[in-house]
Design a protein around this motif. Sequence first.
Motif, PDB file in Angstrom:
ATOM      1  N   MET A   1       0.884  -1.269   0.016  1.00 15.24           N
ATOM      2  CA  MET A   1       0.031  -0.016   0.054  1.00 15.24           C
ATOM      3  C   MET A   1       0.954   1.374   0.071  1.00 15.24           C
ATOM      4  O   MET A   1       0.695   2.168   0.660  1.00 15.24           O
ATOM      5  N   LYS A   2       1.799   1.149  -0.772  1.00 16.29           N
ATOM      6  CA  LYS A   2       2.784   2.367  -0.852  1.00 16.29           C
ATOM      7  C   LYS A   2       2.084   3.580  -1.322  1.00 16.29           C
ATOM      8  O   LYS A   2       2.353   4.673  -0.576  1.00 16.29           O
ATOM      9  N   TYR A   3       1.204   3.862  -2.309  1.00 13.85           N
ATOM     10  CA  TYR A   3       0.808   5.040  -2.655  1.00 13.85           C
ATOM     11  C   TYR A   3      -0.388   5.622  -1.577  1.00 13.85           C
ATOM     12  O   TYR A   3      -0.217   6.662  -1.198  1.00 13.85           O
ATOM     13  N   THR A   4      -0.880   4.673  -0.927  1.00 16.99           N
ATOM     14  CA  THR A   4      -1.917   5.012   0.298  1.00 16.99           C
ATOM     15  C   THR A   4      -0.836   5.938   1.318  1.00 16.99           C
ATOM     16  O   THR A   4      -1.364   6.778   1.999  1.00 16.99           O
ATOM     17  N   TRP A   5       0.264   5.203   1.515  1.00 13.95           N
ATOM     18  CA  TRP A   5       1.138   5.745   2.460  1.00 13.95           C
ATOM     19  C   TRP A   5       1.615   7.084   1.998  1.00 13.95           C
ATOM     20  O   TRP A   5       1.627   8.122   2.860  1.00 13.95           O
ATOM     21  N   ARG A   6       1.925   7.347   0.692  1.00 13.74           N
ATOM     22  CA  ARG A   6       2.138   8.522   0.222  1.00 13.74           C
ATOM     23  C   ARG A   6       0.994   9.581   0.426  1.00 13.74           C
ATOM     24  O   ARG A   6       1.382  10.716   0.935  1.00 13.74           O
ATOM     25  N   VAL A   7      -0.087   9.168   0.530  1.00 11.74           N
ATOM     26  CA  VAL A   7      -1.262  10.215   0.515  1.00 11.74           C
ATOM     27  C   VAL A   7      -1.267  10.279   2.117  1.00 11.74           C
ATOM     28  O   VAL A   7      -1.516  11.692   2.273  1.00 11.74           O
ATOM     29  N   ALA A   8      -1.255   9.535   2.961  1.00 15.37           N
ATOM     30  CA  ALA A   8      -0.953   9.948   4.515  1.00 15.37           C
ATOM     31  C   ALA A   8       0.121  10.728   4.657  1.00 15.37           C
ATOM     32  O   ALA A   8       0.147  11.660   5.420  1.00 15.37           O
ATOM     33  N   GLN A   9       1.289  10.377   4.291  1.00 16.22           N
ATOM     34  CA  GLN A   9       2.559  11.388   4.324  1.00 16.22           C
ATOM     35  C   GLN A   9       2.391  12.892   3.981  1.00 16.22           C
ATOM     36  O   GLN A   9       2.784  13.753   4.568  1.00 16.22           O
ATOM     37  N   GLU A  10       1.687  12.932   2.793  1.00 13.85           N
ATOM     38  CA  GLU A  10       1.121  14.237   2.192  1.00 13.85           C
ATOM     39  C   GLU A  10       0.352  15.131   3.162  1.00 13.85           C
ATOM     40  O   GLU A  10       0.343  16.331   3.424  1.00 13.85           O
ATOM     41  N   LEU A  11      -0.549  14.294   3.640  1.00 10.74           N
ATOM     42  CA  LEU A  11      -1.481  15.011   4.381  1.00 10.74           C
ATOM     43  C   LEU A  11      -0.936  15.295   5.706  1.00 10.74           C
ATOM     44  O   LEU A  11      -1.229  16.360   6.232  1.00 10.74           O
ATOM     45  N   MET A  12       0.192  14.462   6.494  1.00 11.40           N
ATOM     46  CA  MET A  12       0.855  14.878   7.430  1.00 11.40           C
ATOM     47  C   MET A  12       1.925  15.980   7.248  1.00 11.40           C
ATOM     48  O   MET A  12       2.199  16.558   8.244  1.00 11.40           O
ATOM     49  N   ARG A  13       2.150  16.308   5.901  1.00 12.69           N
ATOM     50  CA  ARG A  13       2.942  17.494   5.573  1.00 12.69           C
ATOM     51  C   ARG A  13       2.260  18.579   5.704  1.00 12.69           C
ATOM     52  O   ARG A  13       2.652  19.541   6.138  1.00 12.69           O
ATOM     53  N   ILE A  14       0.947  18.824   5.280  1.00 10.71           N
ATOM     54  CA  ILE A  14       0.129  19.951   4.897  1.00 10.71           C
ATOM     55  C   ILE A  14      -0.415  20.014   6.269  1.00 10.71           C
ATOM     56  O   ILE A  14      -0.784  21.138   6.807  1.00 10.71           O
ATOM     57  N   ILE A  15      -1.200  19.330   6.901  1.00 13.30           N
ATOM     58  CA  ILE A  15      -1.617  19.244   8.186  1.00 13.30           C
ATOM     59  C   ILE A  15      -1.081  18.537   9.279  1.00 13.30           C
ATOM     60  O   ILE A  15      -1.594  17.297   9.333  1.00 13.30           O
ATOM     61  N   PRO A  16       0.035  18.941   9.767  1.00  7.44           N
ATOM     62  CA  PRO A  16       0.769  17.939  10.953  1.00  7.44           C
ATOM     63  C   PRO A  16      -0.084  17.690  11.868  1.00  7.44           C
ATOM     64  O   PRO A  16      -0.525  18.635  12.711  1.00  7.44           O
ATOM     65  N   PRO A  17      -0.288  16.306  12.415  1.00 12.52           N
ATOM     66  CA  PRO A  17      -1.244  16.176  13.688  1.00 12.52           C
ATOM     67  C   PRO A  17      -0.573  16.805  14.832  1.00 12.52           C
ATOM     68  O   PRO A  17      -1.371  17.209  15.789  1.00 12.52           O
ATOM     69  N   VAL A  18       0.572  16.741  15.082  1.00 13.36           N
ATOM     70  CA  VAL A  18       1.348  17.433  16.174  1.00 13.36           C
ATOM     71  C   VAL A  18       1.983  18.547  15.373  1.00 13.36           C
ATOM     72  O   VAL A  18       2.917  18.234  14.425  1.00 13.36           O
ATOM     73  N   PHE A  19       1.674  19.807  15.833  1.00 12.38           N
ATOM     74  CA  PHE A  19       2.340  20.998  15.217  1.00 12.38           C
ATOM     75  C   PHE A  19       3.657  21.181  15.328  1.00 12.38           C
ATOM     76  O   PHE A  19       4.496  22.114  14.811  1.00 12.38           O
TER      77      PHE A  19
END
Length: 142
Positions: A1-19
């Motif tokens: 699920m490499k692409y799915t993880w890329r999506v999650a990585q990009e989400l966490m780049r733009i909106i980091p859960p811990v800032f």
Amino acid sequence: MKYTWRVAQELMRIIPPVFGSFRKALKDIEYGGYDIPKGWQVYCVSHGTHMNKEIFEKPTEFDPSRFENPSKPIPPYAYIPFGGGLHTCIGNEFARVEVLTTIHNLVTMFEWSQVFPDEIITRQPMPYPSMGLPIKIRLRKL
Ligand code: HEM
């Protein structure tokens, strides 16, 4: 699920859960023209590097492929949703499994649309959709 993880990585780049995270200066240092005395607390904000166009081209664009084929290597400690160094998140591999499992089940089993497509994400201090993220959801036909 490499692409799915890329999506999650990009989400966490733009909106980091811990800032960001705190660190204590162990000795007097000079950084970026500022003198930081020994013993001071410094706060490293993820957005400082996650949204830096010198590191991430077109930083406001959502582009999971930037983690697949980066135009230039991401420098160490520049992508820090899980922090870095000695106190880096020890749950990051477990979080990956949770995130992938959740996304997989959501995407394969359901279709949905946002009630407020332009809903703003606020900080409380974790990211939180300002309207509570109401959605219209239905089961996919299998
Ligand atoms: C997407 C999910 C998660 C994110 C974004 C996240 C992020 C972070 C961040 C930014 C830190 C601070 C790192 C630093 O100061 O350098 C941290 C620390 C920590 N996280 Fe996570 N975390 C996540 C999930 C988890 C999970 C699932 C667990 C446990 C099962 C966990 C356990 C911890 C612990 C124990 C620390 C403290 C480590 C230390 O101070 O040595 N985290 N996390």
